[in-house]
Design a protein around this motif. Structure first.
Motif, short mmCIF file in Angstrom:
data_model
loop_
_atom_site.label_atom_id
_atom_site.label_comp_id
_atom_site.label_asym_id
_atom_site.label_seq_id
_atom_site.Cartn_x
_atom_site.Cartn_y
_atom_site.Cartn_z
N UNK A 120 129.72 23.15 -17.47
CA UNK A 120 129.41 24.57 -17.61
C UNK A 120 129.61 25.00 -19.06
N UNK A 124 126.89 26.56 -21.52
CA UNK A 124 127.05 27.83 -22.25
C UNK A 124 126.71 27.62 -23.72
N UNK A 127 123.02 27.41 -24.09
CA UNK A 127 122.39 28.72 -23.86
C UNK A 127 122.60 29.63 -25.06
N UNK A 128 123.83 29.59 -25.63
CA UNK A 128 124.13 30.44 -26.78
C UNK A 128 123.20 30.09 -27.93
N UNK A 156 129.07 34.33 -31.50
CA UNK A 156 128.86 33.45 -30.36
C UNK A 156 129.75 32.22 -30.45
N UNK A 159 133.14 32.98 -29.17
CA UNK A 159 133.22 33.08 -27.72
C UNK A 159 133.01 31.72 -27.06
N UNK A 163 135.37 28.53 -24.07
CA UNK A 163 134.68 27.94 -22.92
C UNK A 163 134.64 26.42 -23.02
#
Lengths: 233, 220
Positions: A120, A124, A127-128, A156, A159, A163
């Motif tokens: 995941x 992410x 996707x970012x 980004x 963040x 993750x």
């Protein structure tokens, strides 16, 4: 731009060593993993290099905001692009590895594999950077594009960090390094990685990093030539 | 330098604007009510995990709708006016404060509607309300900045979603996990504070980045 080419030769030599040594040298025989542990040299290195390149991209974004030199923007976007590509390669090598360990030997279902926190986190990340390229595509003005996307890149990345580096450490996972298993940082901890693996793993990371930087510099040089008239220097 | 007075004035301006142009405010209210109603019609009394997931996804969409317009509604001329009367930091802090207030209100309202229509599986309502407040505040801050970025791209609200969703995912994962504390799931010692600390840390990071980076977005 690095004009010397000794590091390209080093990269080539290290990668030849990685492939030859990675497939032929002795590895520890572990339950379930068996010979698939050789994928450590490829799969884990891809993620390593991806994170390094994203980091480099953010550094250039910061540099762009400090001096508004378009050259830095070209650096940032190309490092991000090569990083994303390595992320896709990391997924590909991971699929092969999962196929021979989680699927055949542990009989995990697809559902439980897709819920992997590391998968995941990586999704992410991709996707970012996908959003980063979409954002860049929506500008026509070069300076504005460079400025706004640099801001997004920095934000980004900040963040993205939890993750990938924090959340997988908090929740259960099939990957090594989850709470409950006794390993800390997977493949980096001196105590849990076998010295035979380290012999190839560390050179592999350096080799792949140099190769990725090489690819990125080629892309950057092409872009710099294309935009020669716009870069007033 | 930072003047609280200016921040308050800008904040007040946004609140007043909301009261004068009531249609946007009611629009969001209607959005919440109709979404919850649609959910109610399609499934009543969902199980715990489904309830939790639905609740946070709805929060996300409410936030996209409520906060996204905060920068998109400012016209170019008006931005120029703000530019001349305040510093970028004051402007972004006022915006974040206003969005925070808006989102906290909307979150509590949707929590109320959820518990009326969808059943209330929450064991500890006060705890969950607290988590909802933290969650709404965090989501609204992230989307304030995404909205500022998207506004510069002169794009529609769709870009806010494209930019914001991947960025909000880690935060949302943490929030969904944290909210299980209110469902009487037993956490390991210290795990709860670890989660809260992580979310708070992320929030501080978001605010700091917003203050550092917004001046670059603002100039044209």
């Amino acid at each position: 731009m690095v004009k010397k080419n000794w590091w390209k030769i080093v990269s080539l030599l290290l990668l030849i060593y990685t492939v030859v040594g990675g497939f032929l040298m002795d590895v520890p025989k572990l339950f379930i993993l068996n010979e698939t542990i050789r994928n450590l040299y490829f799969h884990v290195s891809m993620w390593f290099v991806m994170m390094i390149l994203f980091g480099v991209s953010v550094v250039y974004s910061i540099k762009y905001l400090r001096g508004f030199n378009l050259r830095n923007d070209i650096y940032a976007v190309n490092y991000a692009a090569v990083g994303s590509f390595l992320g896709i390669l990391g997924y590909t090598t991971g699929t092969i590895w999962a196929n021979y360990t989680w699927v055949t030997d542990q009989s995990q279902t697809l559902g439980s594999i897709l819920k992997e926190p590391k998968l995941i986190g990586a999704a992410i990340a991709l996707l970012i950077y996908g959003a980063y390229f979409v954002l860049r595509g929506s500008f026509t003005d070069m300076d504005k594009r460079a400025r706004i996307s640099a801001v997004y890149n920095i934000f980004a990345f900040a963040m993205l960090f939890p993750s990938i580096w924090i959340i997988p450490r908090l929740v259960g996972s099939l990957h090594p390094g989850a709470p409950g298993s006794d390993s800390g940082n997977p493949a980096l901890n001196f105590k849990d990685i076998d010295s035979r693996l380290r012999m190839v793993f560390y050179p592999a990371i350096i080799g792949w990093t140099l190769l990725a930087v090489w690819i990125a510099t080629l892309k950057i040089r092409i872009q710099l030539l294309k935009d020669k008239s716009l870069l007033n220097e | 330098m930072l003047s609280t007075q200016k921040i308050l004035a800008l904040f007040k301006k946004d609140v007043l604007l909301e009261f004068r142009q009531k249609h946007t405010f009611y629009g969001i209210l209607l959005y919440i009510a109709s979404t919850v109603f649609v959910l109610y019609l399609s499934m009543d009394n969902p199980e715990l995990n489904v309830w939790n997931a639905l609740f946070w996804v709805i929060q996300l969409f409410i936030c996209v709708n409520a906060v996204a317009k905060s920068f998109l509604q400012e016209s170019k001329g008006r931005m120029l006016y703000f530019y001349s009367i305040s510093s970028p930091v004051e402007f972004i802090v006022a915006k974040i404060l206003y969005n925070l207030l808006l989102m906290v209100l909307m979150s509590l309202l949707s929590l109320f509607l959820f518990s009326v229509f969808m059943g209330n599986p929450v064991n500890n309502t006060w705890k969950f309300a607290g988590i909802v407040l933290i969650g709404g505040a965090s989501i609204s801050m992230v989307f304030s900045i995404m909205s500022a970025i998207a506004a510069k791209a002169q794009q529609n609200a769709a870009l806010v979603a494209i930019l914001g969703f991947p960025v909000i995912l880690p935060l949302l994962m943490l929030l969904m996990r944290l909210s299980k504390a209110a469902f009487n799931e037993v956490f390991k010692d210290g795990a709860l504070f670890e989660l809260i600390g992580l979310i708070a840390g992320l929030d501080v990071l978001i605010i700091l980045l917003a203050i550092i980076l917004f001046p670059y977005l603002w100039k044209d």
